[in-house]
Design a protein around this motif. Sequence first.
Motif, PDB file in Angstrom:
ATOM      1  N   PHE A 160       0.873  -1.413   0.270  1.00  0.00           N
ATOM      2  CA  PHE A 160      -0.204   0.062   0.338  1.00  0.00           C
ATOM      3  C   PHE A 160       0.737   1.335   0.255  1.00  0.00           C
ATOM      4  CE2 PHE A 160      -3.157  -3.300   2.952  1.00  0.00           C
ATOM      5  CZ  PHE A 160      -2.893  -3.264   1.507  1.00  0.00           C
ATOM      6  N   ILE A 161       1.467   1.132   0.936  1.00  0.00           N
ATOM      7  CA  ILE A 161       2.946   2.785   1.014  1.00  0.00           C
ATOM      8  C   ILE A 161       3.643   2.986   0.590  1.00  0.00           C
ATOM      9  CG2 ILE A 161       2.984   4.522   2.638  1.00  0.00           C
ATOM     10  CD1 ILE A 161       0.421   3.619   4.374  1.00  0.00           C
ATOM     11  N   PRO A 162       4.584   3.332   0.192  1.00  0.00           N
ATOM     12  CA  PRO A 162       6.122   2.923  -0.402  1.00  0.00           C
ATOM     13  C   PRO A 162       6.680   3.076   0.460  1.00  0.00           C
ATOM     14  CG  PRO A 162       5.351   4.391  -1.797  1.00  0.00           C
ATOM     15  CD  PRO A 162       4.267   4.276  -0.969  1.00  0.00           C
ATOM     16  N   LEU A 163       8.175   2.602   1.566  1.00  0.00           N
ATOM     17  CA  LEU A 163       8.552   2.489   2.310  1.00  0.00           C
ATOM     18  C   LEU A 163      10.289   2.519   1.949  1.00  0.00           C
ATOM     19  CD1 LEU A 163       8.980   1.747   5.657  1.00  0.00           C
ATOM     20  CD2 LEU A 163       9.921  -0.419   4.722  1.00  0.00           C
ATOM     21  N   GLN A 164      10.615   3.456   2.625  1.00  0.00           N
ATOM     22  CA  GLN A 164      12.050   4.485   2.184  1.00  0.00           C
ATOM     23  C   GLN A 164      12.562   4.203   2.673  1.00  0.00           C
ATOM     24  OE1 GLN A 164      13.033   8.695   2.469  1.00  0.00           O
ATOM     25  NE2 GLN A 164      12.396   8.728   0.392  1.00  0.00           N
ATOM     26  N   GLY A 165      13.677   3.315   2.665  1.00  0.00           N
ATOM     27  CA  GLY A 165      15.171   3.332   4.045  1.00  0.00           C
ATOM     28  C   GLY A 165      16.361   4.190   3.305  1.00  0.00           C
ATOM     29  N   ASN A 166      17.180   3.862   3.731  1.00  0.00           N
ATOM     30  CA  ASN A 166      18.649   4.898   3.587  1.00  0.00           C
ATOM     31  C   ASN A 166      19.346   3.986   2.052  1.00  0.00           C
ATOM     32  OD1 ASN A 166      21.039   6.095   3.822  1.00  0.00           O
ATOM     33  ND2 ASN A 166      21.784   4.250   5.791  1.00  0.00           N
ATOM     34  N   GLY A 167      19.030   4.746   0.843  1.00  0.00           N
ATOM     35  CA  GLY A 167      19.038   4.628  -0.271  1.00  0.00           C
ATOM     36  C   GLY A 167      18.864   3.988  -0.357  1.00  0.00           C
ATOM     37  N   PHE A 168      17.423   3.572   0.095  1.00  0.00           N
ATOM     38  CA  PHE A 168      16.415   2.919  -1.343  1.00  0.00           C
ATOM     39  C   PHE A 168      15.228   2.772  -0.734  1.00  0.00           C
ATOM     40  CE2 PHE A 168      17.291   0.443   2.574  1.00  0.00           C
ATOM     41  CZ  PHE A 168      16.053  -0.184   3.151  1.00  0.00           C
ATOM     42  N   THR A 169      13.907   2.895  -2.403  1.00  0.00           N
ATOM     43  CA  THR A 169      12.688   3.010  -1.427  1.00  0.00           C
ATOM     44  C   THR A 169      12.020   1.282  -2.088  1.00  0.00           C
ATOM     45  OG1 THR A 169      12.678   5.178  -1.992  1.00  0.00           O
ATOM     46  CG2 THR A 169      10.639   4.184  -2.059  1.00  0.00           C
TER      47      THR A 169
END
Length: 418
Positions: A261-270
């Motif tokens: 459902f919702i994009p998950l943004q990490g450190n340098g990636f999504t």
Amino acid sequence: MAVQVSVLPFSRCLFDDPVQICVAGLQPQQAVTLQATLLDESGELFQAHARYRAGSSGELDLSLSPALGGSYSGVEPMGLLWSLQSKAPYKRLAKRNVLTPFCVDLEVYEGHGDMSQLLGKCTNERWFLGEGVKRILIREGRLKATLFLPPGPGPFPGLIDLYGSGGGLVEYRASLLASRGFVTLALAYMAFEDLPAMPEILELAYFEEAVNFLQKQPQVKDTGIGVLGLSKGADLALSMATFLPGIKAAVSISGSGFNSFIPLQGNGFTIPPHPCDLGRMKINESGLVDFSDVLDDHRDPATWDCRIPMERSTAKFLFLSGEDDTNWKSDLYCRDAVHRLQQHGLEVEFCSYSGAGHLLEPPYLPLCQASIHKVLGIFVCWGGQWREHAKAQEDAWHRIQAFFWQHLMDSDIPKSKL
């Protein structure tokens, strides 16, 4: 002798405690109807009833006596609780204020008819907060959470508790877990205070803040943190176990091995959300929405960039799903996640429950087959069959606690009481 209704061993207990409901002072073989009534915090009335026949000594013990019909039949010691149903349709029983109990009135009526002659009654106070458990509101950094601390210095296993896309700050599962010896942080991540109802993106760093906060608590054992999540919260739990080294054990309840459902943004990636087509949602004759076909086929390589790369994790995993989940195909998605982990030689536990729906809750909370989705504002199907779902919740609750005790404390479940 007057008719006496009793709840053993105590009329005051934790909500997840099984009890023994007994009736004494009846006539031998007397026909009676037992009714349970609960008024929730919004004023909704939940009731269940069952017809019984007293034994030769004029007594009833619901752990031995079979119900002859009503809300359930057969020997069901906790049937009067798990079969509670709202008078208004599509209502979910959930505890908003964990500082007060749910009070269940248990009444015995003459005969199997109109329940006009009351013979006896008692009240079962069912609490969500054990004696000595502390509830602390957390507004530190960006965190919107509530911390529950068991009594004593510890160290205790530490857990982060996540609910689904309905949002809000849900405390009742976390408070019960704290009452069973876990330091538990109930964490909101959408649709609460200034957190948007439908975020454009979720940041992994927010959940990392929660892990760091919990690790700093002096009562938390320093061997790693556990996380459990339901529905959307389940895939967030898997992402936390994959990308955050502080997570040692994760429980997915009615979840998916894909980001949803919702994009998950990490450190340098999504990680993008699992592609879906709302045109595939179904609306039944009662106006309830079934989302089970909206997600694209998880076997299609075009969806694989939204897979959570759990195989990178060193955490332990437990997957729980209901085969009658009509919200989405959680059982299928759990099986896919388990297969992927096993292919990489990783340790994983999985339990699939026949007849259980989407909302696998702490035991004795009654099945909710459909209710309003707080964020979407529509009535959605959750699925489940009454008896099967109740049995699944009892088993799942024990498995969750045993799993965390094993992997966070290397021990069995300790005995605790209110």
